[in-house]
Design a protein around this motif. Structure first.
Motif, PDB file in Angstrom:
ATOM      1  N   GLN A 176       0.837  -1.202  -0.224  1.00  0.00           N
ATOM      2  CA  GLN A 176      -0.100  -0.144  -0.023  1.00  0.00           C
ATOM      3  C   GLN A 176       0.852   1.340  -0.093  1.00  0.00           C
ATOM      4  OE1 GLN A 176       0.117  -2.182   2.836  1.00  0.00           O
ATOM      5  NE2 GLN A 176       0.937  -0.917   4.288  1.00  0.00           N
ATOM      6  N   ASP A 177       2.269   1.258   0.155  1.00  0.00           N
ATOM      7  CA  ASP A 177       2.981   2.206   0.258  1.00  0.00           C
ATOM      8  C   ASP A 177       3.816   2.511  -1.075  1.00  0.00           C
ATOM      9  OD1 ASP A 177       2.529   2.774   2.844  1.00  0.00           O
ATOM     10  OD2 ASP A 177       3.687   1.028   3.717  1.00  0.00           O
ATOM     11  N   VAL A 178       3.762   1.574  -2.019  1.00  0.00           N
ATOM     12  CA  VAL A 178       4.590   1.445  -3.228  1.00  0.00           C
ATOM     13  C   VAL A 178       3.513   1.738  -4.404  1.00  0.00           C
ATOM     14  CG1 VAL A 178       6.166   0.071  -4.442  1.00  0.00           C
ATOM     15  CG2 VAL A 178       6.277   0.007  -2.000  1.00  0.00           C
ATOM     16  N   LEU A 179       4.341   2.677  -5.337  1.00  0.00           N
ATOM     17  CA  LEU A 179       3.458   2.858  -6.629  1.00  0.00           C
ATOM     18  C   LEU A 179       4.724   2.312  -7.655  1.00  0.00           C
ATOM     19  CD1 LEU A 179       1.396   4.045  -8.616  1.00  0.00           C
ATOM     20  CD2 LEU A 179       2.718   6.230  -8.244  1.00  0.00           C
ATOM     21  N   VAL A 180       4.333   1.395  -8.635  1.00  0.00           N
ATOM     22  CA  VAL A 180       5.116   1.084  -9.718  1.00  0.00           C
ATOM     23  C   VAL A 180       5.303   2.244 -10.755  1.00  0.00           C
ATOM     24  CG1 VAL A 180       5.465  -0.686 -11.353  1.00  0.00           C
ATOM     25  CG2 VAL A 180       4.762  -1.424  -9.039  1.00  0.00           C
ATOM     26  N   CYS A 181       6.401   2.667 -11.482  1.00  0.00           N
ATOM     27  CA  CYS A 181       6.622   3.571 -12.257  1.00  0.00           C
ATOM     28  C   CYS A 181       7.497   3.404 -13.261  1.00  0.00           C
ATOM     29  CB  CYS A 181       6.885   5.045 -11.421  1.00  0.00           C
ATOM     30  SG  CYS A 181       8.405   4.788 -10.881  1.00  0.00           S
TER      31      CYS A 181
END
Length: 478
Positions: A176-181
Motif C-alpha cells: 500500500q506504500d508503493v507505486l510502480v512507475c
C-alpha cells in the motif's frame, strides 16, 4: 563555425550535404564532426538527433549513422510562428514568476550512442557485456506467455511487484506504500510535479544529476543549490536554504551520488531528514545506486525511508541501472496521503506501466539467480573502478579524486586550473573518448572544472584504462 553555433544551424548544414548522398551511405563520425566544425560533442549529438527526427539518417548501434532511403517528402510550410507561441506557452508564469524549460541537452548527450571508434566513458547504462542478457531473455519469454500480461494492470502496479519492492526497500513498508512507475527519471519527474507548484523553490545538491535539474525546470520549479562534502549534502547549508527559500522539497541521492560519488552517512541522513521535518518539507530520496554496491564497500546505511514513520521521505529506485536501459520499471514509495497525490500525477501522464514490462521485471527479480547476478555485477564494477582510479591517478594526478566511491559506476575528476571542462570534453571526443562535461551537473555556472568518467558503458576494463590514458596529451598546458 565556432562553439557558439547552435545544433539547428549544424543540422541545417549537414542536411544539405546528406541529401546529396546515396541511400545507405555512412555519415561522418561524431569525432570528425567535432573536429571539422569546432563545436561540442553535445551540439553534434543534438544536430544528429534532429536529422534522425527528420528521417534523413538512421543510427545503427555499434556501426554509426547512415543516410536513409530517399523518399518524397512534402516541403514544410512556414512554421516560424511556432517560436513565439512556444515561448509564450513555456515562458514566465504570470502568478508564480517562474519560467519552465523543456531543454535537456545534458540528458540527450548521455543517451546518444557514440561512434563505433569512440570509447564511451559518458554513458550511465551497463554495456551489453555487463547486462544479464540471458536472464532478461528468459524473463521476457515467460512474461509474454502469461495471459494476464496482456490485460490492463492495476494503476498502482502489480501487487506482487509492489510486494517485492516494499520488501527490497525495507523499513516495514507494505504494498500500500508503493507505486510502480516507469523507471527513475519518470519517478523523479512525477514526484517533483506532484509535490511542487510552478514557481516553488526546490533544494537540490550542487553538483547533481542533470535529470534532476531538467525535471525541476520542466515543472516550473526554482532550483536552490546546496553544496556537498565527502558525506553528501551539507545539513548546515540545507537548513539555511530551507529557511531562506521556504522550499518544501529537497532532492538527495543517498548512495554514491551522481556525479561526486559521495554517500550520506547514517548520521548525516538523520540530520538531513530532521532539517526537512522541521521545515515541513519532503525529502525525495533518489536511491538509484542501491544495487550498485561494490564488494569492498562494507555495510552501507539503509534507505532514509526505512526510519521515517512521519512520512517525510519519498523514496524512488529503478531496475534499469542493474539490468538494461530498456527495462524501464521502478518504484515510488511513501507513507501517508502523499502517495495518492503521486498516483494521480502518474495516472494523468501515463495511465499505468506496461504489464508485460512489469511481469518481465517480476520474473527477473524473483528468479533464483537474481542475487547471484547482483553479486557478480558488483565484482565486475569493483574491478573496473580499480582500473579507472589507477588510470585517473596516473594521468590527472593523485588529488584529482576527492572521493573514491566504492559503489556506483562513475568518477568525478577535478581538472587542472588551466583547463575548461567543455573544451576538454570536445578534445577528448576528437581523440576517440567520450566523457561528460562537469558543467552539465550545475544549475548555474561553476568555476570548479570537472569531468565525469563512467566505467560501465565501455566494453571492458582494458578499454576504460586505455581511454583514460589516451587523455594524457590533452592535459598539457600550452
Amino acid at each position: 563555425m565556432n562553439n557558439g553555433s547552435s545544433a539547428q544551424e549544424l543540422a541545417g548544414i549537414l542536411a544539405r550535404e546528406i541529401e546529396e548522398l546515396p541511400s545507405g551511405a555512412r555519415i561522418t563520425t561524431h569525432r570528425a564532426l567535432v573536429r571539422r566544425f569546432g563545436v561540442s560533442a553535445t551540439t553534434v549529438s543534438q544536430a544528429l538527433a534532429l536529422l534522425t527526427q527528420r528521417g534523413l539518417i538512421t543510427s545503427r548501434p555499434g556501426a554509426g549513422s547512415y543516410r536513409t532511403e530517399s523518399r518524397p517528402v512534402a516541403r514544410p510550410g512556414d512554421t516560424s510562428w511556432q517560436e513565439a507561441t512556444l515561448d509564450l506557452a513555456s515562458g514566465t508564469d504570470a502568478a508564480a514568476g517562474s519560467p519552465r524549460s523543456f531543454k535537456a541537452p545534458s540528458l540527450l548527450g548521455t543517451l546518444t550512442a557514440p561512434a563505433p571508434d569512440v570509447v564511451d566513458l559518458n554513458g550511465g547504462y551497463l554495456h551489453p557485456q555487463l547486462q544479464p542478457l540471458g536472464a532478461l531473455g528468459t524473463a521476457l519469454s515467460r512474461a509474454a506467455r502469461r495471459a494476464e500480461a496482456w490485460d490492463r494492470p492495476p494503476v498502482a502496479g502489480l501487487p506482487e511487484l509492489r510486494d517485492w519492492f516494499a520488501a527490497d526497500i525495507g523499513g516495514g513498508l507494505g504494498r500500500q506504500d508503493v507505486l510502480v512507475c516507469g523507471a527513475g527519471q519518470s519517478a523523479l519527474a512525477t514526484a517533483l510535479r506532484a509535490l511542487g507548484r510552478p514557481g516553488d523553490p526546490v533544494v537540490i545538491e550542487s553538483p547533481t544529476y542533470p535529470g534532476t535539474i531538467a525535471a525541476a525546470r520542466a515543472a516550473g520549479l526554482r532550483t536552490v543549490p546546496v553544496p556537498l562534502d565527502r558525506e553528501g549534502i551539507r545539513p548546515d547549508h540545507l537548513d539555511e536554504a530551507l529557511t531562506r527559500s521556504g522550499a518544501r522539497i529537497v532532492v538527495v541521492q543517498p548512495l554514491f551520488q551522481n556525479p561526486t560519488g559521495a554517500s550520506l552517512s547514517a548520521r548525516r541522513q538523520h540530520e538531513v531528514r530532521d532539517a526537512a521535518r522541521r521545515h515541513g518539507a519532503f525529502v525525495i530520496e533518489d536511491d538509484f545506486a542501491r544495487h550498485l554496491v561494490h564488494p569492498d564497500a562494507g555495510p552501507v546505511p539503509p534507505p532514509m525511508i526505512a526510519d521515517d514513520p512521519d512520512g517525510t521521505v519519498v523514496h524512488l529506485r529503478s531496475l534499469t541501472k542493474v539490468t538494461s536501459p530498456n527495462l524501464r520499471v521502478g518504484a515510488l514509495a511513501a507513507r501517508g496521503p502523499v502517495l495518492a497525490r503521486l498516483r494521480s500525477a502518474q495516472l494523468i501522464d501515463t495511465m499505468f506501466v506496461s504489464a508485460p514490462l512489469q511481469y518481465t521485471s517480476l520474473e527477473v527479480v524473483t528468479a533464483a539467480g537474481w542475487r547471484r547476478g547482483l553479486a557478480a555485477l558488483g565484482a565486475a564494477l569493483e574491478h573496473r573502478r580499480t582500473v579507472a582510479v589507477e588510470a585517473v591517478s596516473a594521468i590527472f594526478g593523485p588529488h584529482a579524486l576527492a572521493v573514491r566511491p566504492r559503489g556506483g559506476y562513475h568518477l568525478w575528476v577535478a581538472l587542472p586550473g588551466h583547463l575548461e571542462a567543455g573544451q576538454l570534453a570536445a578534445a577528448a571526443l576528437a581523440n576517440g573518448v567520450a566523457v561528460t562535461c562537469g558543467d552539465d551537473y550545475y544549475p548555474t555556472e561553476s568555476s570548479d572544472p570537472h569531468v565525469r568518467l563512467s566505467y560501465v558503458a565501455a566494453p571492458s576494463a582494458a578499454d576504460v584504462d586505455d581511454a583514460v590514458r589516451r587523455l594524457a596529451p590533452l592535459l598539457v598546458e600550452r
